[in-house]
Every structure is written in C-alpha cells, then in structure tokens.
Scaffold this active site. Structure first.
Site: not given
Ligand code: NDP
Ligand code: HSE
Length: 439
Positions: A14, A46, A48, A107, A207, A304
C-alpha cells in the site's frame, strides 16, 4: 544541479507502491525542493510479478531486503515492509550499519528498537527519518521535533489510528458490524498486516511511544503504556454514548503528571460537541498542549497509501537536502529516562456498563459499593429488558444492562468497587469500562 539521491524502496505494498508512484509523478517539483533529483534505483518485495501501478523497469529488483541494503547504487533505504522484527529490522540495521540513510513508516519497529537504531544512526552520522510512522499523512513528527522545539510540552493526545476511527465511525453512523467495518478498512489499505495491532490498541501505543519521546525528550518506553483496544466496544455502548451526549474514540494520551508521564491508550467517551468527536473515518487528530504555543491541533488522513507516502517523501526530500538530525530530536544517549505514572492513579470520569441480575437490592448494592470506594455517581441508567417475556415485577433475575456515569475519580477506586460488585454476585459478566474526557 547535484547528482541524484539514489533511493531503494523495500516493500511495494500500500505505502511502498504509492511512494514509487508519487516520486515518479512529482519528480521535477521534488528535485527543485531538495536541490537535487531523486532516482529510484532499487526495489524489493516478495512477488516480482505483481503490478505495482508504476514503471519499475529502471530499478534493480532484489528478492532479499539485505541485498537492497548492500546495493552500492542505493544511498537512502526506504523501509516499507513492516513488523518489529524479521526482514524490516534486519534491513534497517544493515542499512544504518552500512552508513546509509533510512526512511521508514514502521512504528512497531521504532517503538521496540528505536533507541538502539537511533544510536546506530547517530554513530554513523546518517538520518533515521520516520514522519509517516505516527498519524500517517499528518506531519506531527516534524511539528514536535522541529516546529515546537521552543516549547515545554505538557500533553500530547489524540486519535492516532485510522482503522479504529474508521470502524467506530461506521459502526455508529451506519449500524454496521465490527467485522464488516474492519474488512472494509483492510480492503482500503488502512489496517496493519495483522489488524490485531489496530483494534487492540497496540498500533496507537507504538505511535504514542514515539510521540512521547519527541514531546518530552525522554527515551522510548512502550512498556509503560496502558493499552486497551476497541474490540470489546458494542453497538449498545455506541447507542448509550449517543444517549448520554458522547461519542467513543480510541485515544492515545501522554501527559506530565506530578508522579511522572502518564501514557495510555483506550476507548474514550468525548462530548459529541467537542472537536475530537467531529473527527471521522480514517482521519487522525493530534492535540499538543505546550507552554509557549498553547494548544495546537493537527488533523488529517491517518492511513492509506498516498497520504502516508506524502510523509515518507517529505523525509526522503530532507535526506536529499542533507538534513540529518538526532532521531528523536535530542541525541539518543541524552534522552532522559522516563518516569512512569501508574495507571491506577489516573483520574477522570467513567462510563461503566454492568450486566446486572434484575432482582431487588441489586442496584442498591452496586450504589453502596461505589459509595464505599468514594465514587460519586453522576447518573444511573437502567433500561427495561427488551425481551418479549420481560418480567414487569423486576424480580426475574435475568441480566439487564445498567449504566453508571461517575464524577471524576481514580482508576484504583473504580477497580476496587468493581471487584467488590463482582464478588457480591450482582453481575452476570465482566463490566464494560470506558473512560470519559469531558473537555
Ligand atoms: P503492505 O502489507 O501493503 O506491504 C508490505 C510490503 O512488504 C509488500 O510489498 C510485501 O511484498 C513486502 N514484503 C513483506 N515481507 C517481505 C520480505 N520478507 N521481503 C521483501 N518484501 C517483503 O504494508 P503497508 O504498505 O500497509 O505498510 C508498510 C509499512 O508502513 C508498515 O510498517 C506499516 O505499519 C506502515 N504504515 C502503513 C500505513 C498504511 O496506511 N497502510 C500508514 C502508516 C504506516 P509483496 O507485495 O510482494 O507481498
Ligand atoms: N494501521 C494504521 C492505522 C496505519 O490504521 O492508523 C497508519 O499508521
């Protein structure tokens, strides 16, 4: 113009995919602001084969996050995998250890390992930047670390989890079930990979640990935080809150008290007319009380892809512009040891919903136990049982909901009274306790 900052993004979900898209879309503007271009030179995920909605053909693909950390064509590692251990931690440690700047939204990792990572970053003279880790697109990290450095902060509080606020908003407004709302939050990319972190309050606590360190100049202390989530909030609690003139929000609060810094995360009833009660959906709101500026609130999207990417890119921009600050505003070794204020000493009003056996003496027995604990009741609400066979005599013994609203008291007094009420056998199930913030 200077040579480009070479950026490697690990995690293309995301947030990661949004960062890559936004970097491509706003490349010229970013280069102007940072004083040099940013080039996406490496990525890692993960799968590609998955379409990320952006052209990644010019970036090296790494299946292993550690390979991205070691890639000589990467100056700045952007960690967007998530999780406090595993690949995210290994990647950040390797990147900092190799003298590379790190930008992260993680976080959980920071709350648990932030002190050690900050020391490592400071030893190596590189940035460990994390604007996106608290309140998504709301720039609260910069506000506390930079914009408010002339202040002594007394309190930081607010709605810090978009998923929970989204769930509570839709449950109340649309009468949807908890499970339906959570599924939608997951579909929209708001929830953590394991949504237990959201709904049980741990994400808010992560947080809050970060914001507490920035606000009060203390070492991160996630274990000091009292944590309750929203998973036990029922439609009945939401209806009762409305009837009483409140709305339920999951709040994170850190404040200086005479006994130390109180840090707590729990569902809270806030007056329906308050500004916090108007914060709906995925929106977050953080209020900072400080001596010079007074009260300052920041409100905006808390989760988001694009909203979070906005914060990640601000950090990458800082790195490109050679901005390197101590991670938590003060060098890690000079952060004070936090004094913990025990939750038992917390003072405030309480909503208590009991499932009381409907028989003579129950209400009086409960009121007596409250009085013995020196708790003053503002109101007692008992609705008649709604079942078709409800006994009009009030002697059926069937459990009925009874709601007590207290004046300000202490957590210790509430716990003592409820333990006695339970021991007296007046209630059929554990009480629902929701703290009230009246201002
Ligand atoms: P997602 O689950 O959407 O994405 C995680 C990504 O990490 C994916 O692309 C996945 O690959 C990749 N991944 C997972 N394990 C591995 C591995 N072993 N090796 C390589 N790549 C890996 O997470 P988000 O984007 O939602 O969140 C990412 C970070 O941002 C987290 O720390 C979250 O707490 C933080 N965050 C998220 C927010 C949100 O609104 N979503 C807001 C604020 C912070 P693949 O796609 O191929 O499965
Ligand atoms: N899962 C978290 C939330 C993402 O809903 O606020 C943003 O940190």
């Amino acid at each position: 113009m200077r040579e480009p900052l070479r950026v490697g993004i690990a995690g293309l979900g995301t947030v990661g995919a949004s960062v890559a898209r936004l970097m491509a879309r706003n490349a010229d503007g970013l280069a102007m602001r940072a004083g040099r271009p940013m080039a996406l030179t490496a990525v890692c995920a993960r799968d590609r084969g998955r379409d990320r909605g952006v052209d990644l053909s010019r970036a090296a693909w790494h299946a292993d996050p550690l390979a991205l950390a070691r890639d000589p064509n990467v100056d700045c590692v952007v960690e967007l995998i998530g999780g406090e251990e595993g690949p995210a931690r290994a990647l950040v440690e390797a990147a900092l250890g190799a003298g590379k700047h790190v930008v992260t939204a993680n976080k959980a990792l920071l709350a648990r390992h932030g002190m050690a990572l900050a020391r490592l970053a400071e030893e190596r003279g590189v940035a460990l930047a994390f604007e996106a880790s608290a309140a998504g697109g709301v720039p609260v990290v910069k506000a506390l670390r930079e914009a408010l450095s002339g202040n002594r902060v007394a309190r930081v509080s607010g709605i810090l989890n978009g998923t929970c606020n989204y769930i509570l908003t839709r449950m109340e407004a649309e009468g949807l079930s908890f499970a339906e709302c959570l599924a939608d939050a997951q579909r929209l990319g708001y929830a953590e990979a394991d949504p237990t972190f959201d709904v049980e309050g741990f994400d808010t606590a992560h947080k809050l640990a970060i914001l507490t360190s920035l606000a009060f100049g203390v070492a991160l202390d996630p274990d000091a935080i009292y944590v309750e989530g929203i998973s036990k909030i029922t439609p009945l609690d939401l209806r009762m809150a409305a009837e009483l003139g409140y709305r339920i929000k999951l709040l994170g609060v850190a404040e200086r008290t005479p006994t130390g810094i109180e840090q707590r995360v729990h569902p809270t009833m806030v007056p329906r007319t308050s500004s916090l009660a108007q914060v709906m959906g995925v929106t977050n709101a953080v209020t900072i009380d400080a001596d010079a500026v007074g009260e300052l609130s920041l409100i905006g999207p808390g989760a988001g892809g694009d909203a979070t990417a906005s914060a990640v890119i601000a950090d990458i921009c800082d790195v490109a512009a050679d901005v390197v600050r101590p991670t938590f505003g003060i060098p890690a070794d000079r952060l004070a040891a936090p004094e913990r204020a025990p939750m038992q000493r917390h003072e405030g009003g309480y909503y208590i919903r009991l499932s009381v056996f409907d028989r003579p003496g129950s209400a009086a027995g409960i009121a007596t136990r409250m009085a013995q604990a020196d708790i003053s009741l503002e109101s007692i609400i008992q609705h008649r049982a709604r079942t078709a066979d409800a006994d009009p005599s009030g002697r059926s013994g069937a459990p009925v909901p009874v709601v007590l609203i207290t004046y300000a008291t202490t957590e210790a007094a509430i716990r003592e009274a409820l333990a006695r009420i339970d021991a007296d056998g007046h209630v059929a199930e554990p009480p629902q306790v929701i703290r009230i913030e009246r201002e």
